[in-house]
Design a protein around this motif. Structure first.
Motif, short mmCIF file in Angstrom:
data_model
loop_
_atom_site.label_atom_id
_atom_site.label_comp_id
_atom_site.label_asym_id
_atom_site.label_seq_id
_atom_site.Cartn_x
_atom_site.Cartn_y
_atom_site.Cartn_z
N TYR A 93 -48.91 3.75 16.20
CA TYR A 93 -47.78 3.72 15.28
C TYR A 93 -48.30 3.77 13.85
N ASP A 94 -47.47 4.27 12.95
CA ASP A 94 -47.85 4.31 11.54
C ASP A 94 -47.84 2.91 10.92
N PHE A 95 -46.97 2.05 11.44
CA PHE A 95 -46.94 0.66 10.96
C PHE A 95 -46.39 -0.24 12.05
N TRP A 96 -46.75 -1.51 11.95
CA TRP A 96 -46.32 -2.52 12.92
C TRP A 96 -45.60 -3.65 12.19
N LEU A 97 -44.53 -4.15 12.82
CA LEU A 97 -43.87 -5.38 12.41
C LEU A 97 -43.86 -6.31 13.61
N PRO A 147 -30.66 -5.39 10.75
CA PRO A 147 -31.87 -4.65 10.37
C PRO A 147 -32.35 -4.95 8.95
N ALA A 148 -31.54 -5.66 8.14
CA ALA A 148 -31.87 -5.84 6.73
C ALA A 148 -33.25 -6.46 6.49
N PRO A 149 -33.61 -7.57 7.19
CA PRO A 149 -34.94 -8.13 6.94
C PRO A 149 -36.06 -7.20 7.39
N VAL A 150 -35.82 -6.42 8.41
CA VAL A 150 -36.80 -5.43 8.87
C VAL A 150 -36.97 -4.35 7.81
N GLU A 151 -35.85 -3.89 7.27
CA GLU A 151 -35.90 -2.86 6.23
C GLU A 151 -36.56 -3.40 4.96
N SER A 152 -36.38 -4.70 4.68
CA SER A 152 -37.04 -5.32 3.54
C SER A 152 -38.56 -5.29 3.72
N ALA A 153 -39.00 -5.61 4.93
CA ALA A 153 -40.43 -5.58 5.22
C ALA A 153 -40.97 -4.15 5.10
N MET A 154 -40.22 -3.19 5.58
CA MET A 154 -40.64 -1.79 5.48
C MET A 154 -40.76 -1.36 4.03
N ALA A 155 -39.83 -1.82 3.19
CA ALA A 155 -39.90 -1.49 1.77
C ALA A 155 -41.14 -2.12 1.14
N LEU A 159 -43.90 -2.69 2.59
CA LEU A 159 -45.07 -1.97 3.09
C LEU A 159 -45.18 -0.57 2.49
N GLY A 160 -44.10 -0.11 1.85
CA GLY A 160 -44.11 1.24 1.30
C GLY A 160 -44.10 2.30 2.37
N VAL A 161 -43.36 2.04 3.45
CA VAL A 161 -43.31 2.96 4.57
C VAL A 161 -42.63 4.27 4.15
#
Length: 210
Positions: free
Chosen positions: A5-9, A142-150, A152-154
């Motif tokens: 994967y490109d990134f992991w949470l 999904p908001a906290p997941v999207e916050s983490a992605m932001a 990370l600069g995904v």
């Protein structure tokens, strides 16, 4: 090998770490004293691990006002004691070797999460840590997941995954357009149901064996 994967949470409690049962039992005894309502071992297990999904809905089903419960619960949790009683699942060590950005998205509150992460010396595993609040939202939102992605600069189009031990983790992953890994730490019999995911494992070691 571990899926590429490109990134992991990842979730924290019940996924990478757990606490000794004696600590959980002690906390629920104290919370029960505060609320004037004792908790059985099964009730403590259901709430601690989120076995029924939404903890607030479960509390309401038992006639317990969620805000009052969480106020009592957080008043009884001692960050340093919890850190001392927390252990890392051996199969979680794969996180240290992941390539690419790695983030943590947890319902564990920051005043508890930070001492635990420091005590286990795993802070350098993560490029961001998002502790869910009323402001960030709670999984499966999904908001906290999207916050983490932001954080990370995904990049758009990146392939990511969220790994967790509960249905809320799987829901948050899918709601955010990610793959979901469900790691079943307590067993289907104790959970009382099966949780679906793109991967369903009892240990992260199973991913390496695929």
């Amino acid at each position: 090998m571990v899926p590429a994967y490109d990134f992991w949470l990842l979730d924290l409690d019940g996924t990478l770490i757990d606490v000794e049962w004696a600590y959980t039992r002690e906390v629920f005894d104290a919370v029960g004293d505060r609320l004037g309502r004792p908790f059985s071992d099964r009730e403590a297990e259901v709430l601690w691990h989120g076995l029924s999904g939404s903890r607030d809905r479960q509390l309401e089903a038992w006639g317990i006002e969620p805000t009052a419960f969480w106020k009592a619960f957080h008043a009884e949790e001692d960050p340093l004691v919890r850190a001392e009683q927390t252990y890392l699942h051996p199969d979680a060590a794969f996180v240290a070797d992941l390539d690419g950005p790695v983030g943590l998205v947890t319902h564990c509150q920051r005043f508890l999460a930070e001492p635990v992460i420091d005590g286990l010396d795993i802070g350098d595993w993560f490029d961001t840590v998002v502790c869910c609040t009323e402001e960030t939202g709670w999984k499966p939102d999904p908001a906290p997941v999207e916050s983490a992605m932001a954080d990370l600069g995904v990049a758009d189009g990146s392939r990511g995954v969220l790994a967790g031990d509960g249905s809320n983790d799987v829901g948050a992953a899918w709601n955010a357009g990610l793959d979901a890994i469900h790691v079943e730490r307590v067993g289907h019999d104790r959970r009382g149901r099966c949780v679906l995911g793109d991967y369903r494992v009892e240990s992260f070691d199973e991913l390496a064996a695929d």
